[in-house]
Write an enzyme that holds these catalytic residues in place. Structure first.
Site, PDB file in Angstrom:
ATOM      1  N   ARG A 122       0.878   2.837   3.579  1.00 34.36           N
ATOM      2  CA  ARG A 122      -0.540   2.746   3.200  1.00 34.36           C
ATOM      3  C   ARG A 122      -1.520   2.911   4.351  1.00 34.36           C
ATOM      4  O   ARG A 122      -2.710   2.733   4.170  1.00 34.36           O
ATOM      5  CB  ARG A 122      -0.802   1.450   2.424  1.00 34.36           C
ATOM      6  CG  ARG A 122      -0.009   1.429   1.146  1.00 34.36           C
ATOM      7  CD  ARG A 122      -0.346   0.325   0.173  1.00 34.36           C
ATOM      8  NE  ARG A 122       0.765   0.325  -0.770  1.00 34.36           N
ATOM      9  CZ  ARG A 122       1.897  -0.340  -0.588  1.00 34.36           C
ATOM     10  NH1 ARG A 122       2.037  -1.155   0.435  1.00 34.36           N
ATOM     11  NH2 ARG A 122       2.880  -0.219  -1.450  1.00 34.36           N
ATOM     12  N   ASP A 311       6.236 -11.186 -12.110  1.00 37.52           N
ATOM     13  CA  ASP A 311       5.989 -10.249 -11.002  1.00 37.52           C
ATOM     14  C   ASP A 311       4.484 -10.083 -10.763  1.00 37.52           C
ATOM     15  O   ASP A 311       4.012  -9.023 -10.400  1.00 37.52           O
ATOM     16  CB  ASP A 311       6.658  -8.880 -11.293  1.00 37.52           C
ATOM     17  CG  ASP A 311       6.575  -7.898 -10.133  1.00 37.52           C
ATOM     18  OD1 ASP A 311       6.488  -8.338  -8.983  1.00 37.52           O
ATOM     19  OD2 ASP A 311       6.585  -6.677 -10.400  1.00 37.52           O
ATOM     20  N   LYS A 338      -2.552  -8.398  -9.890  1.00 37.45           N
ATOM     21  CA  LYS A 338      -1.847  -7.845 -11.054  1.00 37.45           C
ATOM     22  C   LYS A 338      -2.164  -8.596 -12.339  1.00 37.45           C
ATOM     23  O   LYS A 338      -2.152  -8.015 -13.418  1.00 37.45           O
ATOM     24  CB  LYS A 338      -0.325  -7.917 -10.827  1.00 37.45           C
ATOM     25  CG  LYS A 338       0.267  -6.752 -10.052  1.00 37.45           C
ATOM     26  CD  LYS A 338       1.792  -6.842 -10.065  1.00 37.45           C
ATOM     27  CE  LYS A 338       2.415  -5.742  -9.221  1.00 37.45           C
ATOM     28  NZ  LYS A 338       3.899  -5.874  -9.153  1.00 37.45           N
ATOM     29  N   ASN A 401      -2.748  -2.468  -9.449  1.00 40.21           N
ATOM     30  CA  ASN A 401      -1.677  -2.547  -8.457  1.00 40.21           C
ATOM     31  C   ASN A 401      -2.271  -2.416  -7.050  1.00 40.21           C
ATOM     32  O   ASN A 401      -3.336  -2.962  -6.779  1.00 40.21           O
ATOM     33  CB  ASN A 401      -0.573  -1.538  -8.783  1.00 40.21           C
ATOM     34  CG  ASN A 401       0.793  -1.987  -8.254  1.00 40.21           C
ATOM     35  OD1 ASN A 401       0.951  -2.199  -7.056  1.00 40.21           O
ATOM     36  ND2 ASN A 401       1.760  -2.168  -9.119  1.00 40.21           N
ATOM     37  N   MET A 663      20.132   8.834  -1.702  1.00 39.79           N
ATOM     38  CA  MET A 663      20.999   8.389  -2.794  1.00 39.79           C
ATOM     39  C   MET A 663      22.289   7.845  -2.177  1.00 39.79           C
ATOM     40  O   MET A 663      23.218   8.591  -1.895  1.00 39.79           O
ATOM     41  CB  MET A 663      21.273   9.584  -3.725  1.00 39.79           C
ATOM     42  CG  MET A 663      22.270   9.309  -4.837  1.00 39.79           C
ATOM     43  SD  MET A 663      21.743   7.985  -5.959  1.00 39.79           S
ATOM     44  CE  MET A 663      23.328   7.546  -6.671  1.00 39.79           C
TER      45      MET A 663
HETATM   46  O1  LIG Z   1       7.727  -7.643  -3.992  1.00 39.12           O
HETATM   47  C1  LIG Z   1       7.674  -6.814  -3.088  1.00 39.12           C
HETATM   48  O2  LIG Z   1       8.135  -7.014  -1.956  1.00 39.12           O
HETATM   49  C2  LIG Z   1       7.023  -5.532  -3.398  1.00 39.12           C
HETATM   50  C3  LIG Z   1       6.854  -4.523  -2.457  1.00 39.12           C
HETATM   51  C4  LIG Z   1       6.194  -3.336  -2.825  1.00 39.12           C
HETATM   52  C5  LIG Z   1       6.042  -2.312  -1.736  1.00 39.12           C
HETATM   53  O3  LIG Z   1       6.338  -2.688  -0.580  1.00 39.12           O
HETATM   54  O4  LIG Z   1       5.685  -1.174  -1.926  1.00 39.12           O
HETATM   55  C6  LIG Z   1       5.702  -3.221  -4.164  1.00 39.12           C
HETATM   56  C7  LIG Z   1       5.907  -4.323  -5.036  1.00 39.12           C
HETATM   57  N1  LIG Z   1       6.561  -5.423  -4.646  1.00 39.12           N
HETATM   58  C8  LIG Z   1       5.438  -4.335  -6.387  1.00 39.12           C
HETATM   59  O5  LIG Z   1       5.631  -5.341  -7.106  1.00 39.12           O
HETATM   60  C9  LIG Z   1       4.744  -3.219  -6.889  1.00 39.12           C
HETATM   61  O6  LIG Z   1       4.300  -3.220  -8.054  1.00 39.12           O
HETATM   62  C10 LIG Z   1       4.554  -2.101  -6.025  1.00 39.12           C
HETATM   63  C11 LIG Z   1       3.966  -0.860  -6.273  1.00 39.12           C
HETATM   64  C12 LIG Z   1       4.114  -0.161  -5.113  1.00 39.12           C
HETATM   65  C13 LIG Z   1       3.712   1.233  -4.839  1.00 39.12           C
HETATM   66  O7  LIG Z   1       3.638   1.568  -3.647  1.00 39.12           O
HETATM   67  O8  LIG Z   1       3.507   1.985  -5.794  1.00 39.12           O
HETATM   68  N2  LIG Z   1       4.740  -0.915  -4.186  1.00 39.12           N
HETATM   69  C14 LIG Z   1       5.027  -2.117  -4.724  1.00 39.12           C
HETATM   70 CA   LIG Z   2       7.077  -7.068  -6.268  1.00 39.49          CA
END
Ligand SMILES: O=C(O)c1cc(C(=O)O)c2c(n1)C(=O)C(=O)c1cc(C(=O)O)[nH]c1-2
Ligand SMILES: [Ca+2]
Length: 702
Positions: A122, A311, A338, A401, A663
């Protein structure tokens, strides 16, 4: 100055700090959120609500990896710094697009399987002569801003665990702050401050307790010993999993109060019944936590979702602002996590000022009790208590999100990239849901969230998934205006003193709206989806707007066809820069190859297909899409040549023949018979799709 531990700032660092404190005159976009307040508001007015319709492309640059591009371009002194998929960083002359340098941290392809949500990044932090980036494999790396050469690198996580970094570092005083992700798999969250000159650790704050409830020698020790530990049961899976609470996005510095705010994530497993024996609020999951900037010690926190079980992360971007409260100016923070409620919190003490829904249809809670600051929950939402499945709005994708929101002090409005993505939760665990090193450990059956076979239910589920740009007024707690989108997962927003809000959409448009009324003023075809937030800057008296195109992040990766109309949109990883009168044309779209739909003959008993579905949901869905339906950027398994060839199938799934591409082999958690069951399931889905092509549409060919 070569390593003054805890030391002073050199002149270049002082200049960075001064710029981040005020944001400057708009020529620079100094941090991903513009300035320390992270309002994503630019004072520039060269582009405004009168002329924005004349925006065109000044330059563009194609990027290497067809994965999610989530960073906001940072621009300092006419140079643009952008991180992209796999934590790579590039610098360009911001006005001409001349490439200056590229940095590849060479993250191993095998690391992809440790990420819940795509190999995204990001953004970077620019500070003095340096620039910082978090690598997906847990390294925090300092680069020379001029050359892109590595100055120092430090491993911030236990590399044997499923930690990742996707968030941007922030620099406060002479420290770089970074968190991590991994709460879907099972880790213990924390944030660490490192000396910006040397990379040496200065302090660490854990956001979940030590599983033994002992001290860590960390800044978080006192608050856990005095209060936090008691909010976790002495029983439950958190003792093995680490509890989650990862800080994978928002870390914001408050220059007025000299404190730091962390946005803390969900628990592990999600299921509070399994995680903490259904007991306790589980600090600091789903909270905003304020820390002393120098020592990292706890100051206050506000828990948005106590005992979270859906979550419902609180990692979403945090905006610092001032607002009239009871007729007096107050220092507040704005947060739209969220769980679907917009929070206004008093920065001086963490007190809740207001909590109101920013989307319709929220069904896990009816609102917040202002006396206690706690949600008024719908008892049915706690599926682990009722033993009955619950279809929650919002679901795990969130009503909002990570996509950045923005705040315009002139309109007083916050522009939220919101969405509707319902999701079913079930307690119903089977043998497959047990804890593993690979694959999600959510504590409820992932199969429960999979799209139904029934055609009407299937169509209804997709139609229920939509997006909305919400202009929220924190002063009234109401939505001032909104723009509905046919699909979820639209881009972050940016707003300007030119009375504008900019946003890209998942259906391939780049839009501008009047910030006060929401009137649409610009609609450019960008060929590909857009998920990141734009930035704006000025070089040589010309204002530019920059963003990336791509499809990616967790929603298309895991939801596949639930993306609805976005499935017809290509995935093109590209940086695009606009200016008034820009006349550069994008190249024609590459020819698409029609997918040959020849599923091999079905085999396997219904029991074998069902077992394959459960394995798929646990290990494969998160990257290959719900119901094996593909997403346009990881291989669509339903047309895989290996489907007809059990040996080839096994060599990939069990032996890891394609591990360098991300993978890995799953031999640690699956037997060859399990892999065969998955093959039976995917062939079943392929045949189902062929018979129902009209309903499913085809994914964009690759
Ligand atoms: O619980 C976590 O450690 C974690 C990490 C990340 C991440 O690092 O991208 C996401 C999420 N959760 C998550 O819940 C989520 O919805 C999410 C969306 C994204 C994305 O980049 O689209 N990352 C993440
Ligand atoms: Ca998460």
């Amino acid at each position: 100055d070569g390593g003054t531990a805890g030391g002073s700032l050199d002149d270049a660092e002082k200049a960075s700090e001064a710029l981040l404190k005020t944001g400057g005159n708009g020529d620079d976009w100094a941090g991903i959120g513009y300035s320390y307040d992270e309002q994503r508001f630019s004072p520039l007015t060269d582009i405004n609500d009168k002329n924005v319709g004349e925006l065109g492309i000044a330059w563009f640059a194609d990027l290497e990896d067809a994965r999610g591009q989530e960073a906001t371009p940072v621009v300092v002194d006419g140079v643009m710094y952008v991180s992209h998929a796999w934590s790579k960083v590039d610098a360009w002359d911001a006005a001409t697009g001349e490439p200056l340098w590229s940095f590849d941290p060479k993250v191993s392809g095998e690391h992809a399987v440790k990420g819940c949500c795509d190999v995204v990044n990001r953004g970077v932090a620019v500070w003095g002569d340096k620039l910082f980036v978090g690598a997906f494999d847990g390294r925090l790396i300092a680069l020379d801003k001029k050359t892109g050469k590595e100055i120092w690198s430090t491993q911030t996580v236990d590399a044997s665990k499923p930690y990742t970094i996707t968030g941007a570092p922030r620099v406060v005083k002479d420290m770089v702050l970074i968190g991590n992700g991994g709460a879907e798999f099972g880790v213990r969250g924390y944030v660490t401050a490192y000396d910006a000159d040397t990379g040496k650790e200065r302090w660490r704050f854990y956001t979940a307790p030590n599983p033994t409830k002992a001290k860590d020698g960390a800044a978080s020790d006192d608050i856990f010993a005095s209060k936090g530990n008691a909010t976790w049961s002495d029983k439950g899976e958190w003792k093995v999993s680490g509890g989650g609470g990862t800080v994978w996005d928002a870390i914001v510095y408050d220059k007025d109060l000299d404190q730091i705010y962390l946005g803390v994530g969900n628990g592990n497993p999600w299921n509070h019944g399994t995680r903490s024996n259904g007991e306790g609020d589980n600090w600091f999951l789903s909270s905003v936590v304020a820390l002393d900037a120098t020592t990292g010690k706890y100051k206050w926190h506000y828990q948005e979702t106590p005992a979270e079980t859906w979550d419902y992360t609180a990692t979403q971007p945090i905006i610092l602002a001032e607002q009239q409260v009871d007729g007096k100016p107050a220092k507040v923070l704005y947060h739209a996590p969220k769980n679907g409620f917009f929070f206004t919190i008093d920065r001086t003490n963490g007190k809740l000022i207001d909590a109101k829904p920013f989307v319709d249809g929220i069904n896990w809670a009816t609102g917040y009790d202002m006396a206690t600051g706690r949600p008024i929950e719908n008892p049915e939402a706690r599926f682990y208590r009722t033993g009955k499945p619950f279809i929650a709005i919002p679901g795990a994708m969130g009503a909002h999100n990570w996509h950045p929101m923005s705040y315009n002090p002139a309109t007083g409005l916050v522009y939220i990239p919101a969405q509707q993505v319902p999701q079913g939760y079930l307690e119903d665990m089977n043998e497959l849901d047990r804890r593993q090193l690979l694959g999600f450990n959510t504590g409820s059956s992932m199969t429960g969230g999979v799209l139904p076979d029934d055609k009407a239910a299937f169509k209804a589920a997709i139609a229920a998934t939509t997006g909305r740009l919400v202009a929220f007024d924190p002063r009234t707690g109401k939505v001032a205006w909104g723009v509905d989108y046919p699909a979820a997962w639209n881009g972050g927003t940016m707003t300007t003193a030119g009375n504008l809000v900019f946003q890209g959409t998942s259906t391939g448009r780049f839009r501008a709206y009047a910030a006060d009324t929401g009137k649409q003023l610009l609609d450019l075809d960008m060929q590909s989806g857009i998920i990141d937030a734009p930035s704006t800057f000025r070089v040589g008296g010309v204002q530019y707007v920059a963003f990336m195109t791509s499809k990616g992040g967790v929603f298309p990766l895991a939801a596949g066809i639930a993306g609805g109309v976005t499935r017809k949109i290509p995935n093109i990883p590209r940086l695009v820069v606009l200016k008034i009168g820009g006349a550069v044309k994008l190249p024609a779209l590459p020819a698409t190859t029609a997918l040959a739909w020849n599923p091999p003959p079905q085999f396997g008993t219904p029991a074998q297909v069902a077992a394959g579905k459960a394995h798929f949901a646990r290990y494969c869905l998160v990257c290959h899409g719900d119901s094996a339906i593909g997403n346009g950027f990881t291989p669509d398994l339903r047309v895989s040549g290996a489907l007809a060839n059990p040996d080839a199938w096994k060599s990939v799934i069990i032996d890891g023949a394609l591990k360098d591409r991300g993978m890995v082999g799953f031999a640690k958690v699956m037997t060859p018979a399990d892999a065969e069951a998955i093959r039976a399931y995917v062939i079943d889905r392929s045949s189902w799709t062929k018979a129902n092509l009209a309903e499913t549409g085809r994914p964009y060919g690759r």
